[in-house]
Scaffold this motif. Structure first.
Motif, short mmCIF file in Angstrom:
data_model
loop_
_atom_site.label_atom_id
_atom_site.label_comp_id
_atom_site.label_asym_id
_atom_site.label_seq_id
_atom_site.Cartn_x
_atom_site.Cartn_y
_atom_site.Cartn_z
N ARG A 1 -5.27 -5.17 0.27
CA ARG A 1 -4.72 -6.52 0.12
C ARG A 1 -5.41 -7.50 1.05
O ARG A 1 -5.77 -8.61 0.65
N HIS B 1 -3.11 -0.57 -4.86
CA HIS B 1 -2.03 0.23 -5.43
C HIS B 1 -2.03 1.63 -4.81
O HIS B 1 -0.96 2.22 -4.59
N ARG C 1 1.64 -4.61 -4.34
CA ARG C 1 2.77 -4.19 -5.17
C ARG C 1 2.28 -3.64 -6.50
O ARG C 1 1.21 -4.03 -7.01
N SER C 2 3.05 -2.73 -7.08
CA SER C 2 2.68 -2.15 -8.35
C SER C 2 2.73 -3.22 -9.44
O SER C 2 3.47 -4.20 -9.34
N GLN D 1 -2.62 -9.08 -12.66
CA GLN D 1 -2.73 -9.51 -11.27
C GLN D 1 -4.10 -10.12 -11.00
O GLN D 1 -4.21 -11.15 -10.33
N ARG E 1 1.89 -8.83 -1.84
CA ARG E 1 2.60 -7.94 -0.90
C ARG E 1 3.73 -7.18 -1.62
O ARG E 1 4.48 -7.76 -2.40
N PRO E 2 3.85 -5.89 -1.35
CA PRO E 2 4.94 -5.12 -1.94
C PRO E 2 6.31 -5.66 -1.52
O PRO E 2 6.47 -6.16 -0.40
N THR E 3 7.27 -5.60 -2.41
CA THR E 3 8.63 -6.01 -2.11
C THR E 3 9.30 -4.98 -1.22
O THR E 3 9.29 -3.79 -1.56
N ARG F 1 11.75 -2.42 0.34
CA ARG F 1 12.85 -1.68 -0.26
C ARG F 1 14.13 -1.99 0.50
O ARG F 1 14.14 -2.10 1.73
#
Length: 200
Positions: free
Chosen positions: A83, A141, A147-148, A154, A193-195, A197
């Motif tokens: 990223r 990924h 993020r997926s 994307q 950026r991944p969310t 959890r």
């Protein structure tokens, strides 16, 4: 390099210097032929009009800018996630476009010339950029820094965002380019950026 390729480069170089000296609308096939030392018929056989020639000149230069500034040799590791490399590389390409003299000349003399790059189906330059971005997205990924989601979607979203900062940044008025690029960095990083959890 074969003679044909050498001749093509000579013509494109001559067209680029003419464009820089005269501007888009004052550059003619006759002037390019004179500077390249070829006959006008040679140009007419290769290009239907001056716009076709200048489009090729611009495409060649834009491709050079992307290749020089896309961070192709940077590798992911403990200190550089995919990223980070994708966001940094994209922003640096946008910065390089704004520092490119040919882009400045086009935007100053006839910005409408760039409209086909914005309104028609992606061309070779955009597909090249999409390929570069797709590699970084796949890496992201895998390392969990991105993020997926659909790599194709994307990549196109990042490209369209970056493209708007290349073409439309002048509409922001007196905002310094560095500030705009800081915002672009934040925007792209937040998008990719991944969310987190939820805990608990």
């Amino acid at each position: 390099m074969d003679r044909s390729r050498h001749s093509d480069d000579k013509i494109l170089d001559a067209a680029q210097t003419a464009l820089m000296d005269l501007g888009l609308r004052n550059t003619t096939l006759a002037e390019v032929a004179r500077r390249a030392g070829v006959s006008r018929m040679t140009l007419y056989r290769r290009y239907p009009d001056i716009d076709a020639l200048l489009t090729e000149v611009l495409g060649r230069q834009l491709m050079r800018v992307v290749r020089r500034n896309a961070g192709l040799k940077e590798v992911t590791g403990a200190d550089r996630t995919a990223r980070d490399l994708l966001v940094t590389g994209t922003v640096e390409v946008v910065r390089a476009f704004h520092g490119d003299l040919l882009m400045h000349k086009v935007l100053d003399s006839d910005a409408e010339f760039l409209l086909p790059y914005l309104t028609r189906e992606f061309g070779g330059l955009q597909h090249y950029a999409l390929d570069l971005m797709s590699v970084r997205l796949e890496q992201g990924h895998e390392d969990g820094s991105i993020r997926s989601g659909s790599v194709a979607l994307q990549a196109r979203t990042v490209l369209l965002t970056a493209q708007s900062f290349v073409i439309s940044a002048r509409a922001a008025g007196p905002v310094p380019m560095d500030r705009l690029l800081e915002e672009l960095t934040q925007m792209l990083d937040a998008y990719l950026r991944p969310t987190p959890r939820p805990t608990g």
